[in-house]
Design an enzyme around this catalytic site. Sequence first.
Site, PDB file in Angstrom:
ATOM      1  N   SER A   1      -8.068   0.846   3.122  1.00 35.80           N
ATOM      2  CA  SER A   1      -8.868   0.490   1.999  1.00 35.80           C
ATOM      3  C   SER A   1      -9.213  -0.311   2.169  1.00 35.80           C
ATOM      4  CB  SER A   1      -7.183  -0.136   1.432  1.00 35.80           C
ATOM      5  OG  SER A   1      -7.807  -0.785   0.378  1.00 35.80           O
TER       6      SER A   1
ATOM      7  N   GLY B   1     -13.373  -1.629  -7.164  1.00 33.99           N
ATOM      8  CA  GLY B   1     -15.112  -0.871  -7.344  1.00 33.99           C
ATOM      9  C   GLY B   1     -14.937   0.372  -5.266  1.00 33.99           C
ATOM     10  N   GLY B   2     -14.239   0.823  -5.782  1.00 35.97           N
ATOM     11  CA  GLY B   2     -13.707   1.670  -4.479  1.00 35.97           C
ATOM     12  C   GLY B   2     -14.842   1.221  -2.915  1.00 35.97           C
TER      13      GLY B   2
ATOM     14  N   THR C   1      -9.234   1.174  -9.634  1.00 37.66           N
ATOM     15  CA  THR C   1      -8.467  -0.122  -9.292  1.00 37.66           C
ATOM     16  C   THR C   1      -8.684  -1.143  -9.675  1.00 37.66           C
ATOM     17  OG1 THR C   1      -8.878   1.129  -7.084  1.00 37.66           O
ATOM     18  CG2 THR C   1      -7.986  -1.666  -6.988  1.00 37.66           C
TER      19      THR C   1
ATOM     20  N   GLU D   1      -3.722   8.403  -4.173  1.00 38.88           N
ATOM     21  CA  GLU D   1      -4.226   7.617  -2.639  1.00 38.88           C
ATOM     22  C   GLU D   1      -3.935   8.556  -1.351  1.00 38.88           C
ATOM     23  OE1 GLU D   1      -6.080   4.137  -2.844  1.00 38.88           O
ATOM     24  OE2 GLU D   1      -4.288   4.336  -3.621  1.00 38.88           O
TER      25      GLU D   1
ATOM     26  N   ASN E   1      -6.038   4.387  -6.675  1.00 39.78           N
ATOM     27  CA  ASN E   1      -7.193   4.870  -6.387  1.00 39.78           C
ATOM     28  C   ASN E   1      -8.169   5.307  -7.460  1.00 39.78           C
ATOM     29  OD1 ASN E   1      -8.569   5.641  -4.431  1.00 39.78           O
ATOM     30  ND2 ASN E   1      -8.395   7.633  -3.783  1.00 39.78           N
TER      31      ASN E   1
ATOM     32  N   THR F   1      -3.752  -0.868  -7.067  1.00 39.98           N
ATOM     33  CA  THR F   1      -5.000   0.375  -7.251  1.00 39.98           C
ATOM     34  C   THR F   1      -3.859   1.669  -7.373  1.00 39.98           C
ATOM     35  OG1 THR F   1      -6.512   2.007  -6.341  1.00 39.98           O
ATOM     36  CG2 THR F   1      -5.615   1.026  -4.346  1.00 39.98           C
TER      37      THR F   1
ATOM     38  N   ARG G   1       0.745  -1.336   0.214  1.00 38.79           N
ATOM     39  CA  ARG G   1      -0.109   0.229   0.492  1.00 38.79           C
ATOM     40  C   ARG G   1       0.889   1.296  -0.396  1.00 38.79           C
ATOM     41  NH1 ARG G   1      -5.394   2.041  -0.885  1.00 38.79           N
ATOM     42  NH2 ARG G   1      -6.007   2.898   0.457  1.00 38.79           N
TER      43      ARG G   1
ATOM     44  N   ASP H   1      -8.051   8.626   0.447  1.00 35.59           N
ATOM     45  CA  ASP H   1      -8.477   7.220   1.397  1.00 35.59           C
ATOM     46  C   ASP H   1      -7.655   7.636   2.137  1.00 35.59           C
ATOM     47  OD1 ASP H   1      -9.591   5.108  -0.833  1.00 35.59           O
ATOM     48  OD2 ASP H   1      -7.773   4.149  -0.863  1.00 35.59           O
TER      49      ASP H   1
HETATM   50  N1  GLY Z   1      -8.498   3.320  -3.496  1.00 37.69           N
HETATM   51  C1  GLY Z   1      -9.135   2.730  -3.383  1.00 37.69           C
HETATM   52  C2  GLY Z   1      -8.672   1.605  -2.425  1.00 37.69           C
HETATM   53  O1  GLY Z   1      -7.876   0.969  -1.492  1.00 37.69           O
HETATM   54  O2  GLY Z   1      -9.766   1.310  -1.413  1.00 37.69           O
END
Ligand code: GLY
Length: 558
Positions: free
Chosen positions: A439, A459-460, A368, A407, A388, A386, A92, A410
């Site tokens: 995330s 899908g966020g 993503t 990112e 983002n 991702t 990440r 987030d």
């Molecule tokens: N950037 C979307 C997630 O990590 O949930």
Amino acid sequence: MNKRLLLACLCLVLSTASLAVKPKQAAIASAHYLATDAGHEILAKGGNAFDAAVAVSAVLSVVEPQSSGLGGGGFYLLHRANDGKQVMVDAREEAPAKAHRDMYLDKNGEVVRDWLLNGPKAAGIPGLPAGMVHLSKQYGKLPLAQSLAPAIRIAEQGFPAYPRYVEAIQRKIDVIRRYPASQKAFLINGRVPEVGEIIQRPDLAKTLRALAKKGRDGFYSGTVARKLVKASQKAGGIWTRADLKNYRVKERPPIYTTYRGKTLVTAPPPSSGGIALATMLNILSAWDLTEMAKTDPAKRVHLTVEAMRRAYRDRSVYLGDPDFVDIPVKRLVHPYYADGLRASIHDDKAMPSDLLPGLKQVPQGNHTTHFSIIDTEGNLVSATLTVNTSLASGFVAKGTGVLFNNEMDDFSAKPGEPNAYGLIGGEANAIQPGKRPLSSMTPTFVMGEDEVAVIGTPGGSRIITMVLLGILDFFDGHDPASWVSLPRYHHQYLPDAIYLEPNALNPGLVKQLEQRGHRIVRMSHPWGFMNAAWWSRQNGQTKAASDPRWTTGKGEVR
Ligand code: GLY
């Protein structure tokens, strides 16, 4: 020997024998046929699922920059067949050292969305290159350079532009036009490419070559690092050479839970996905949902939504980077805790989210990428990567081809305010230097003695509920083609509404939900791009499936 013991021994022998049935064929499902091809190319050269994961990730970074890339990050959930090791490689992004909690607030204390979403200030320190190096070194069989070769070849020779790629550029065009290197990367003679035009990424190929030659130093120090930092600072970003040099992937033990006799292995914090999934399944375990789908489908949706509501409330209150905040993981995934949450669910009434103690907040985003791999040894990879939002910050660093993520959105830029996905975060997810933003990515395995599912999706904020619905469908006895295609519904605590894909839930069922007090929002677009795989441990059969919403049929699945 008495009959019962004999039967038990026989079962044990049979189940042990069944475990011995390795996959007869490897299975890969990804978001792009060239990435899936690259995975198979690497397997054919003697690589394992982990080498294939490097190849797939690297190709996606070239052909699907709207979703993932070297300037982004991700989570790799791994199962190694020879010793059963299961781990999540956390690649990440991380907040730079100069980041601070109010860095996206103007002088009136209001969040400036443009800083959060566009340009280099929106970017955390990337983790994907380190993730690929780690996978290759610790788990792979082939040299990194070999696994990166397909991506380098495609970046140099080019790939045909396709509708999703072109649309992503169209949507981000105003930001792309701000930066000459972004224009060079994504436009042809200053215009948006047309479907079918060949896209070459020579600068990105050079960066991939540096990574192939020098490993992590090829990205995190030396020429590439210098260019990344220089470009960032020139355009108002805050990255330093030390940020890049200090970045490390982290191996984290997965979240484990059980549901209907099978073990779920899923993403731990800094993903919220695994904990939320465990909470929802624990709540739902009190009911026979498969039977309910036949007798009272509206009740099944209602109960599932109530489980979603409660898990997303907890997400907003408790979750963040575990290296910075104490998360009561044991409690949140404990069946007794779910019993308490379930006690407040009524069969015939929606619980307004305001009545649950928590925070305030809205939905979504659809970028993503996710891929799933099973190799013939039984190694498994479930990877969600991702940058983002679509095409991320829109900022490419000159001479590198690297698109910076966004990112930082987030994090909760201002605790209590929604991000691009409408998710609210609390103090646990406030910005701090070196911290990883929370995330929703939920790469998951469902492991039974008889069968294994590898599942995940982009899908966020909707990732977690999509994975839940896919898993419930698996437990209903359906195959991967069904998990990835079934119509989706989603509730994320706030806003207090059930979001429906255009074709999800018939009007009669919707009416029954409304009668229970649910607010329904029918969306105009579908969401997600689930890529899943399945292995029968009884006969070695494998299957993979790619979401029909986006599959081109050119071979995303093989
Ligand atoms: N950037 C979307 C997630 O990590 O949930």
